[in-house]
Design a protein around this motif. Structure first.
Motif, short mmCIF file in Angstrom:
data_model
loop_
_atom_site.label_atom_id
_atom_site.label_comp_id
_atom_site.label_asym_id
_atom_site.label_seq_id
_atom_site.Cartn_x
_atom_site.Cartn_y
_atom_site.Cartn_z
N GLU A 1 0.80 -1.21 0.00
CA GLU A 1 0.00 0.00 0.00
C GLU A 1 0.84 1.27 0.00
OE1 GLU A 1 -0.64 0.35 4.83
OE2 GLU A 1 -2.32 -0.24 3.55
N TYR B 1 -4.39 5.05 -3.74
CA TYR B 1 -4.45 5.95 -2.59
C TYR B 1 -3.83 7.31 -2.89
CZ TYR B 1 -5.54 1.85 0.35
OH TYR B 1 -6.12 0.75 0.91
N ARG B 2 -2.68 7.29 -3.56
CA ARG B 2 -1.87 8.51 -3.69
C ARG B 2 -2.08 9.25 -5.01
NH1 ARG B 2 2.79 8.56 -0.65
NH2 ARG B 2 3.16 10.56 -1.67
N GLU C 1 -6.81 9.36 -5.88
CA GLU C 1 -7.78 9.60 -4.81
C GLU C 1 -8.95 10.44 -5.34
OE1 GLU C 1 -7.77 11.18 -0.16
OE2 GLU C 1 -6.17 11.77 -1.54
#
Length: 414
Positions: free
Chosen positions: A49, A90-91, A94
């Motif tokens: 992750e 996630y990065r 988003e």
């Protein structure tokens, strides 16, 4: 401890009011949290992750997402589809429209490539990299599944959907939309992997192994008797065949030793005279139709003779020989990795370390926070506004300020 209620203090024998009947125990809270953790661990626990998988190359199996915000053309043209790893979801993506793909095998993140653009997790990768030619894309990247080519969850369906992922093509299928034995619904909990009817038909050599798959139970004992008699008649022939195969393998081993000695004497490669190992692929006598539901560890029984190895390569299914390839093995790795950091276990230990009064205070505070959060989120639901990380942070900041304002205030027991 298990019967500790959030509205503790009601004497035994008295009926609880409706508010008390709607409360939950602290163990309920922890168990619900554990269910979410287990689901998270199974799907995401074995994936990285923090680091983009582009720099690692093709990963055996990882959690993936398709970004339809960055690739809107993918809805109509699969050649425009792209997949991103967990860390990039996630990065780099988003608040984008992401399609959860569960896991895919031998995939390399597309975030730093020409399909998507520059990746914020790979500043060392200069410019836009060429496409990952080794990646495979199916209709799942468009948000579609099964032969019915519908999204999941399907807004037009009112009943619960059960979908199974094929171990070969990795698409997801509704059980009623596949050709499958009538008792397949009873096998959902027992089977380890499923191969859809399309892949079974495209790779007919797999039908030889259907003796390892779950089989329909013959309910009529009268119909079962002829099969039992036939099996008794065929048994001596099967045993003779087995003995013959073992004898042939022994002879083959002796020949290899002799060939090795001959090579040392004559200097000639023994491969010129080496006899191929006997194929151990079973020859089924029953015609298999439709999808196959496999028992645990069925892959270990796959033959690895030179002929079969060539067959796997020809059909592009060499991964079946990899013990780490299956989704079940991936999930087990994720579950094992998450065990040490389980908030359920931490919560149980913390709950056991405080006295009953503190337990009641903790549960009461939890229910107050839950009610306020529900009220806070209802405004977003009414306006159909997306809840962002900043919105959640704002809520908890308000809760902290409220708690600080109440410090030193007298507490009245009601």
């Amino acid at each position: 401890m298990s019967d500790l209620k959030a509205t503790a203090g009601v004497p035994e024998g008295e009926e609880a009011n409706p508010l008390e009947q709607s409360t939950i125990t602290m163990l309920d809270v922890l168990e619900q949290e554990k269910e979410l953790e287990d689901e998270y661990a199974a799907v995401l626990g074995a994936s990285d992750e923090k680091s983009c998988t582009y720099v690692k190359g093709a990963i055996g199996r990882q959690a993936l997402y398709s970004c339809l915000t960055c690739c809107p053309e993918a809805r109509e043209d699969l050649a425009k589809a792209a997949g991103v790893c967990l860390a990039c979801s996630y990065r780099c993506h988003e608040h984008h429209e992401l399609v959860e793909l569960y896991t895919k095998r031998n995939f390399r993140c597309d975030c730093p490539t020409q399909r998507l653009g520059k990746c914020s997790l790979n500043p060392q990768v200069e410019g836009v990299q060429p496409r990952n030619d080794g990646n495979l894309y199916n209709q799942n990247f468009q948000g579609l599944y099964c032969k019915c080519k519908r999204p999941y969850p399907d807004p037009d369906r009112t009943l619960e959907e059960v979908m199974l992922q094929c171990a070969i093509c990795e698409d997801w299928y509704h059980l009623p939309h596949m050709k499958a034995p009538g008792s397949s619904e009873k096998w959902l909990d027992a089977c380890s992997e499923m191969i859809c009817d399309g892949c079974m038909e495209a790779k007919p050599f797999l039908r030889d192994y259907t003796g390892l798959a779950l089989q329909p139970v013959v309910e009529d004992s009268k119909e079962a008797k002829p099969e039992a008699e036939d099996s008794k008649e065929d048994r001596p022939e099967a045993e003779d065949s087995q003995l013959k195969n073992e004898l042939d393998r022994s002879i083959c081993d002796i020949m290899k030793v002799a060939e090795g000695e001959s090579q040392a004497e004559e200097g000639e490669p023994s491969q010129k005279r080496r006899k191929l190992e006997d194929c151990r692929r079973p020859k089924t006598t029953k015609e298999h139709q439709g999808a196959a539901f496999w028992t645990n560890d069925w892959r270990k029984s796959l033959c690895q003779c030179p002929e079969c190895l060539s067959l796997y390569k020809e059909h592009g299914v060499e991964f079946l020989l990899d013990a780490e390839d299956s989704a079940k093995t991936y999930e087990e790795r994720g579950m094992k990795r998450a065990e040490e950091n389980s908030s359920y276990e931490q919560g149980i230990r913390a709950l056991a370390s405080i006295d009953r009064t503190q337990q009641i205070d903790a549960i009461t505070e939890y229910n107050r926070m839950k009610d306020k959060l529900k009220e806070y989120l209802q405004a977003f639901a009414a306006s159909k506004k997306v809840v962002t990380e900043e919105d959640i942070n704002r809520f908890f900041a308000g809760m902290r300020n409220e708690n600080n304002a109440n410090l030193g205030q007298p507490y009245f027991c009601r």
